[in-house]
Motif scaffolding. Sequence first.
Motif, mmCIF file in Angstrom:
data_model
loop_
_atom_site.group_PDB
_atom_site.id
_atom_site.type_symbol
_atom_site.label_atom_id
_atom_site.label_comp_id
_atom_site.label_asym_id
_atom_site.label_seq_id
_atom_site.Cartn_x
_atom_site.Cartn_y
_atom_site.Cartn_z
ATOM 1 N N ILE A 202 0.843 -1.203 0.000
ATOM 2 C CA ILE A 202 0.000 0.000 0.000
ATOM 3 C C ILE A 202 0.872 1.245 0.000
ATOM 4 O O ILE A 202 0.627 2.189 -0.765
ATOM 5 C CB ILE A 202 -0.959 -0.004 1.211
ATOM 6 C CG1 ILE A 202 -2.004 -1.109 1.056
ATOM 7 C CG2 ILE A 202 -1.642 1.351 1.369
ATOM 8 C CD1 ILE A 202 -2.816 -1.363 2.300
ATOM 9 N N SER A 203 1.894 1.273 0.827
ATOM 10 C CA SER A 203 2.776 2.437 0.910
ATOM 11 C C SER A 203 3.506 2.696 -0.407
ATOM 12 O O SER A 203 3.712 3.851 -0.798
ATOM 13 C CB SER A 203 3.808 2.249 2.019
ATOM 14 O OG SER A 203 3.184 2.193 3.274
ATOM 15 N N THR A 204 3.884 1.623 -1.087
ATOM 16 C CA THR A 204 4.607 1.755 -2.346
ATOM 17 C C THR A 204 3.729 2.340 -3.447
ATOM 18 O O THR A 204 4.188 3.139 -4.261
ATOM 19 C CB THR A 204 5.138 0.377 -2.796
ATOM 20 O OG1 THR A 204 6.013 -0.115 -1.788
ATOM 21 C CG2 THR A 204 5.905 0.479 -4.105
ATOM 22 N N HIS A 205 2.462 1.962 -3.454
ATOM 23 C CA HIS A 205 1.572 2.336 -4.548
ATOM 24 C C HIS A 205 0.576 3.436 -4.200
ATOM 25 O O HIS A 205 -0.399 3.631 -4.936
ATOM 26 C CB HIS A 205 0.820 1.099 -5.045
ATOM 27 C CG HIS A 205 1.739 0.054 -5.589
ATOM 28 N ND1 HIS A 205 2.388 0.177 -6.799
ATOM 29 C CD2 HIS A 205 2.157 -1.129 -5.075
ATOM 30 C CE1 HIS A 205 3.147 -0.884 -7.008
ATOM 31 N NE2 HIS A 205 3.024 -1.697 -5.968
ATOM 32 N N SER A 206 0.789 4.138 -3.099
ATOM 33 C CA SER A 206 -0.092 5.241 -2.727
ATOM 34 C C SER A 206 0.706 6.289 -1.957
ATOM 35 O O SER A 206 1.889 6.116 -1.707
ATOM 36 C CB SER A 206 -1.259 4.742 -1.869
ATOM 37 O OG SER A 206 -0.811 4.388 -0.578
ATOM 38 N N GLU A 207 0.033 7.333 -1.593
ATOM 39 C CA GLU A 207 0.677 8.402 -0.834
ATOM 40 C C GLU A 207 0.362 8.334 0.657
ATOM 41 O O GLU A 207 0.629 9.295 1.391
ATOM 42 C CB GLU A 207 0.246 9.754 -1.403
ATOM 43 C CG GLU A 207 0.714 9.972 -2.836
ATOM 44 C CD GLU A 207 0.299 11.317 -3.399
ATOM 45 O OE1 GLU A 207 -0.231 12.150 -2.642
ATOM 46 O OE2 GLU A 207 0.515 11.524 -4.598
ATOM 47 N N LEU A 208 -0.184 7.218 1.118
ATOM 48 C CA LEU A 208 -0.505 7.061 2.530
ATOM 49 C C LEU A 208 0.772 6.914 3.352
ATOM 50 O O LEU A 208 1.750 6.312 2.891
ATOM 51 C CB LEU A 208 -1.383 5.832 2.746
ATOM 52 C CG LEU A 208 -2.787 5.881 2.156
ATOM 53 C CD1 LEU A 208 -3.471 4.536 2.366
ATOM 54 C CD2 LEU A 208 -3.602 6.990 2.770
ATOM 55 N N ASP A 209 0.745 7.454 4.567
ATOM 56 C CA ASP A 209 1.890 7.278 5.456
ATOM 57 C C ASP A 209 1.842 5.876 6.075
ATOM 58 O O ASP A 209 0.891 5.125 5.860
ATOM 59 C CB ASP A 209 1.927 8.364 6.529
ATOM 60 C CG ASP A 209 0.744 8.312 7.479
ATOM 61 O OD1 ASP A 209 -0.182 7.512 7.256
ATOM 62 O OD2 ASP A 209 0.751 9.082 8.457
ATOM 63 N N GLY A 210 2.858 5.526 6.810
ATOM 64 C CA GLY A 210 2.971 4.186 7.374
ATOM 65 C C GLY A 210 1.838 3.807 8.302
ATOM 66 O O GLY A 210 1.355 2.672 8.275
ATOM 67 N N GLU A 211 1.394 4.745 9.129
ATOM 68 C CA GLU A 211 0.328 4.451 10.084
ATOM 69 C C GLU A 211 -0.993 4.200 9.365
ATOM 70 O O GLU A 211 -1.715 3.248 9.676
ATOM 71 C CB GLU A 211 0.175 5.614 11.064
ATOM 72 C CG GLU A 211 -0.799 5.344 12.186
ATOM 73 C CD GLU A 211 -0.828 6.460 13.214
ATOM 74 O OE1 GLU A 211 -1.909 6.698 13.759
ATOM 75 O OE2 GLU A 211 0.222 7.082 13.446
ATOM 76 N N ALA A 212 -1.329 5.034 8.392
ATOM 77 C CA ALA A 212 -2.567 4.868 7.632
ATOM 78 C C ALA A 212 -2.514 3.594 6.797
ATOM 79 O O ALA A 212 -3.505 2.861 6.697
ATOM 80 C CB ALA A 212 -2.817 6.076 6.746
ATOM 81 N N ALA A 213 -1.362 3.315 6.207
ATOM 82 C CA ALA A 213 -1.204 2.091 5.411
ATOM 83 C C ALA A 213 -1.336 0.858 6.301
ATOM 84 O O ALA A 213 -1.928 -0.144 5.893
ATOM 85 C CB ALA A 213 0.137 2.095 4.695
ATOM 86 N N GLY A 214 -0.829 0.927 7.517
ATOM 87 C CA GLY A 214 -0.948 -0.191 8.451
ATOM 88 C C GLY A 214 -2.389 -0.441 8.859
ATOM 89 O O GLY A 214 -2.833 -1.591 8.920
#
Length: 52
Positions: A22-34
């Motif tokens: 998710i982090s690689t393919h979007s602009e979400l930060d680590g917490e949101a991606a988690g």
Amino acid sequence: MASPTTFLTPYDLRVDLVKNTISTHSELDGEAAGALAVQILHTLNSMPEKMR
């Protein structure tokens, strides 16, 4: 003195894999991606086996 050993469960490894994807393919930060990774895995785990 030995450093503490961290043990990752298979679930933790899956969460990390989805989170990194998710982090690689979007602009979400680590917490949101988690948080999103946990929701995705929960949804996939609740689906009947025939639908997966």
